[in-house]
Design a protein around this motif. Structure first.
Motif, short mmCIF file in Angstrom:
data_model
loop_
_atom_site.label_atom_id
_atom_site.label_comp_id
_atom_site.label_asym_id
_atom_site.label_seq_id
_atom_site.Cartn_x
_atom_site.Cartn_y
_atom_site.Cartn_z
N LEU A 19 0.85 -1.18 0.00
CA LEU A 19 0.00 0.00 0.00
C LEU A 19 0.89 1.23 0.00
O LEU A 19 1.88 1.29 0.72
N ILE A 20 0.53 2.20 -0.83
CA ILE A 20 1.30 3.46 -0.88
C ILE A 20 0.36 4.60 -0.52
O ILE A 20 -0.77 4.70 -1.05
N LEU A 21 0.82 5.46 0.40
CA LEU A 21 0.07 6.66 0.78
C LEU A 21 0.74 7.87 0.15
O LEU A 21 1.96 8.01 0.20
N VAL A 22 -0.06 8.74 -0.43
CA VAL A 22 0.45 10.00 -0.98
C VAL A 22 -0.03 11.12 -0.07
O VAL A 22 -1.24 11.34 0.07
N MET A 23 0.92 11.80 0.60
CA MET A 23 0.59 12.87 1.54
C MET A 23 0.70 14.22 0.85
O MET A 23 1.63 14.45 0.06
N ASP A 24 -0.23 15.10 1.17
CA ASP A 24 -0.20 16.45 0.61
C ASP A 24 -0.85 17.40 1.61
O ASP A 24 -2.04 17.26 1.93
N GLU A 25 -0.06 18.33 2.14
CA GLU A 25 -0.53 19.34 3.08
C GLU A 25 -1.28 18.73 4.27
O GLU A 25 -2.33 19.20 4.68
N GLY A 26 -0.69 17.66 4.82
CA GLY A 26 -1.24 17.07 6.03
C GLY A 26 -2.42 16.15 5.82
O GLY A 26 -3.04 15.71 6.80
N LYS A 27 -2.74 15.85 4.58
CA LYS A 27 -3.86 14.96 4.29
C LYS A 27 -3.40 13.82 3.38
O LYS A 27 -2.38 13.94 2.70
N ILE A 28 -4.14 12.74 3.37
CA ILE A 28 -3.87 11.64 2.45
C ILE A 28 -4.61 11.94 1.15
O ILE A 28 -5.85 11.90 1.10
N SER A 29 -3.84 12.29 0.11
CA SER A 29 -4.49 12.64 -1.16
C SER A 29 -4.69 11.43 -2.05
O SER A 29 -5.43 11.49 -3.04
N GLY A 30 -4.01 10.33 -1.73
CA GLY A 30 -4.17 9.12 -2.54
C GLY A 30 -3.70 7.91 -1.77
O GLY A 30 -2.81 7.99 -0.92
N MET A 31 -4.28 6.75 -2.11
CA MET A 31 -3.95 5.53 -1.40
C MET A 31 -4.18 4.36 -2.34
O MET A 31 -5.23 4.27 -2.98
N GLY A 32 -3.19 3.46 -2.43
CA GLY A 32 -3.36 2.30 -3.30
C GLY A 32 -2.01 1.70 -3.67
O GLY A 32 -0.97 2.08 -3.13
N THR A 33 -2.02 0.78 -4.62
CA THR A 33 -0.76 0.19 -5.10
C THR A 33 -0.13 1.12 -6.13
O THR A 33 -0.74 2.13 -6.54
N HIS A 34 1.07 0.76 -6.56
CA HIS A 34 1.78 1.58 -7.56
C HIS A 34 0.94 1.75 -8.81
O HIS A 34 0.78 2.88 -9.31
N GLU A 35 0.40 0.67 -9.32
CA GLU A 35 -0.39 0.73 -10.55
C GLU A 35 -1.66 1.56 -10.37
O GLU A 35 -2.03 2.36 -11.24
N GLU A 36 -2.31 1.39 -9.24
CA GLU A 36 -3.55 2.13 -8.99
C GLU A 36 -3.29 3.63 -8.90
O GLU A 36 -4.06 4.44 -9.44
#
Length: 577
Positions: free
Chosen positions: A538-555
């Motif tokens: 699972l990969i979390l993408v953080m942006d300005e203190g929030k989770i802007s995206g969550m999923g696998t690399h492909e997703e």
């Protein structure tokens, strides 16, 4: 405040009590000596006693002088012993207190301020304590005993000494009230000076590479000049103390001599009694001068006492609850609508409404720009900070319900700023497990791909690491820190951008070792390189203190613009032009 500091005396209570006892005995001897001198003069020189009286009272005088010397030496010995022990215990208590601080408590004081309090402030308090159990008792005892003896010799002449006391008292009070605020300011400036020195020494390579030595010298000189100016102001005010004391002393001696001589002429006073009164005048006024020195020292140490008390009074905002949970069941992590603010203000949260559930054994990658609160997110898991709102759970239990040590034993964290301590590689690695065997050390280093460079050192695992790991490279330091974390055999492993100085091949080998060797450990990997995260569950993408995206690399390549932009920019950068 004083009561709290006195607790640090502990096993040094006996020498602290013996010192005043010997001080009193010393004072008694010194007060007896003028009376013996008066008898020697009146009976041996002016009287009919002759040499027999001179010899008799002379031997008694010598005995009293030797006894006074002995008692004074013992008082000084026990005072020094007690004050040094008190300072040792006080430093221990302060350092022990700091060890229990949370990160927010340490942020409140700053490292430089804590160092100043542990060194300069404790030294000031130590000196004040030594002076209090010796000089602060000696001076009033000498004052009282000498006054009593002087009044017995001549009531009228002794009134001169009483007239000098209020003059000195008012003068000393005015001086002290002016000086104390200056010393308070001086010790705050000391904090700044230590902070500048600490920053300069830690960043000396940056200073030299940017040729900023002159700038750093100016910064240091500016703060040093402020300390000089403040101490000069304080000393100018304190300088009035000695002239005031000298004026009162010599005024009293002149008046005693004048009126005493008239009384001798009128046969109401003997020569020996006048000599004794002159000696008592010196003793009384010297004791007042010593008292003024005590007041000066107390004024200087008062600011230090207040600063030390602040450190001892500070309560850690992260403590273990009563009936705390002592066992972490597994490495599952749950963030339930978590927000976090370093200032504790809900309107200034760097993390906002994080809702996240990570099963045990999962590998989670975290990606985001600078300031996106990636580190803040993972620091809530081992309770380095507490969530401002919401709940963080580990193993299905709120982290605030755990015993703090039990929780942190199961969470290994390799921070952004990797720290190695002075000592051998073995000693540094055993921070992870003090009882680890040599074979376990080697195995952990093999997993972290540190063994390969350790074997190239002449002394291998007995190689001495300089302070801060100055004699190893950044990548080597990171791999040693990872090996140290693996030795804890944790249920949760957090790598906070801790492979940034490692080449991509070694980075991939380390991640492969994690998958093969610790599959049941939950792994959170913060990284700036997409290649370090793309094989995560699972990969979390953080942006300005929030989770802007969550999923696998492909997703995320399909659904998240930030992730796709970072991936494409890094892929382009890796293609040779």
């Amino acid at each position: 405040m004083i009561r709290k500091l006195i607790r640090s005396v502990r096993e040094y209570k006996l020498p602290s009590l013996l010192s005043p006892v010997f001080v009193i005995l010393e004072v008694v001897m010194e007060v007896i000596i003028p009376i013996l001198m008066a008898i020697l003069i009146d009976e041996g020189i002016d009287g009919d006693g002759g040499m027999d009286a001179v010899t008799h009272y002379g031997l008694i005088l010598i005995g009293c002088c030797v006894a006074s010397l002995l008692f004074g030496a013992l008082a000084g010995h026990f005072a020094a012993f007690a004050s040094a022990g008190f300072a040792k215990n006080l430093r221990h208590d302060m350092f022990y207190r700091v060890q229990n601080y949370s990160f927010s408590n340490i942020d409140k004081f700053s490292a430089a301020s804590i160092v100043t309090r542990l060194t300069t402030d404790v030294t000031n308090v130590q000196n004040a304590y030594q002076m209090m159990i010796r000089v602060a008792l000696r001076s009033p005892a000498m004052l009282i005993f000498s006054m009593v003896m002087a009044f017995q010799l001549s009531f009228r002449l002794s009134l001169i000494y009483l007239a000098a006391i209020p003059v000195l008292g008012v003068g000393l009070f005015c001086i002290m009230t002016k000086v104390h605020p200056i010393f308070e300011r001086v010790f705050r400036t000391y904090d700044k000076l230590n902070n500048i020195t600490q920053e300069n020494l830690h960043g000396i390579r940056v200073v030299k590479s940017f040729v900023r030595e002159e700038h750093e010298i100016e910064k240091f000189s500016g703060v040093s000049e402020n300390i000089y100016q403040d101490f000069t102001r304080a000393e100018k005010r304190l300088s009035f103390n000695a002239p005031l004391m000298q004026f009162c002393m010599y005024a009293c001696m002149i008046l005693v001599s004048w009126f005493g001589a008239r009384m001798i002429v009128s046969d109401t006073l003997t020569t020996g009694q006048l000599m004794s009164l002159m000696t008592y005048a010196i003793q009384i006024l010297s004791s007042l001068m010593m008292l003024s020195m005590v007041f000066v020292m107390i004024t200087m140490s008062r600011a230090s006492v207040e600063r030390i008390s602040e450190l001892l009074d500070e309560e850690s905002d992260i403590t273990s609850p009563e009936n705390a949970v002592t066992e972490v069941q597994d490495g599952s992590i749950d963030f339930e609508h978590v927000s976090f603010s370093y200032s504790k203000r809900e309107d200034k949260c760097c993390l906002q409404d994080i809702d996240l559930h990570i099963p045990a054994g999962m590998t989670v990658g975290i990606l985001g720009g600078t300031g996106s609160a990636k580190s803040s997110l993972v620091q809530l898991i081992p309770r380095l900070y507490d969530a401002t709102m919401g709940t963080v759970k580990v193993g299905g239990v709120d982290v605030r319900e755990y015993d703090v040590e039990a929780l942190r034993e199961e969470v290994a964290m390799v921070l952004q700023k990797n720290v190695l301590f002075s000592g051998t590689i073995k000693e540094n690695l055993r921070w992870g497990d003090p009882d680890a065997t040599d074979e376990e050390l080697v195995r952990a280093c093999q997993l972290a791909h540190a063994d390969e460079f350790i074997q190239t050192f002449p002394e291998q695992y007995d190689t001495y690491i300089e302070q801060g790991g100055a004699n190893v490279s950044g990548g080597q330091k990171q791999r040693l820190c990872i090996a140290r974390a693996l030795l804890k055999k944790p249920k949760i492993l957090i790598l906070d951008d801790s492979t940034s100085a490692v080449d991509t091949h070694t980075d991939a080998c380390i991640r492969q070792a994690f998958r093969d060797e610790i599959p049941n450990t939950t792994k959170l990997i913060i990284a700036q390189r997409v290649t370090s995260l793309m094989d995560a569950d699972l990969i979390l993408v953080m942006d300005e203190g929030k989770i802007s995206g969550m999923g696998t690399h492909e997703e995320l390549l399909q659904n998240n613009a930030i992730y796709r932009e970072v991936y494409e920019s890094q892929q382009k950068g890796s293609v040779p032009q």
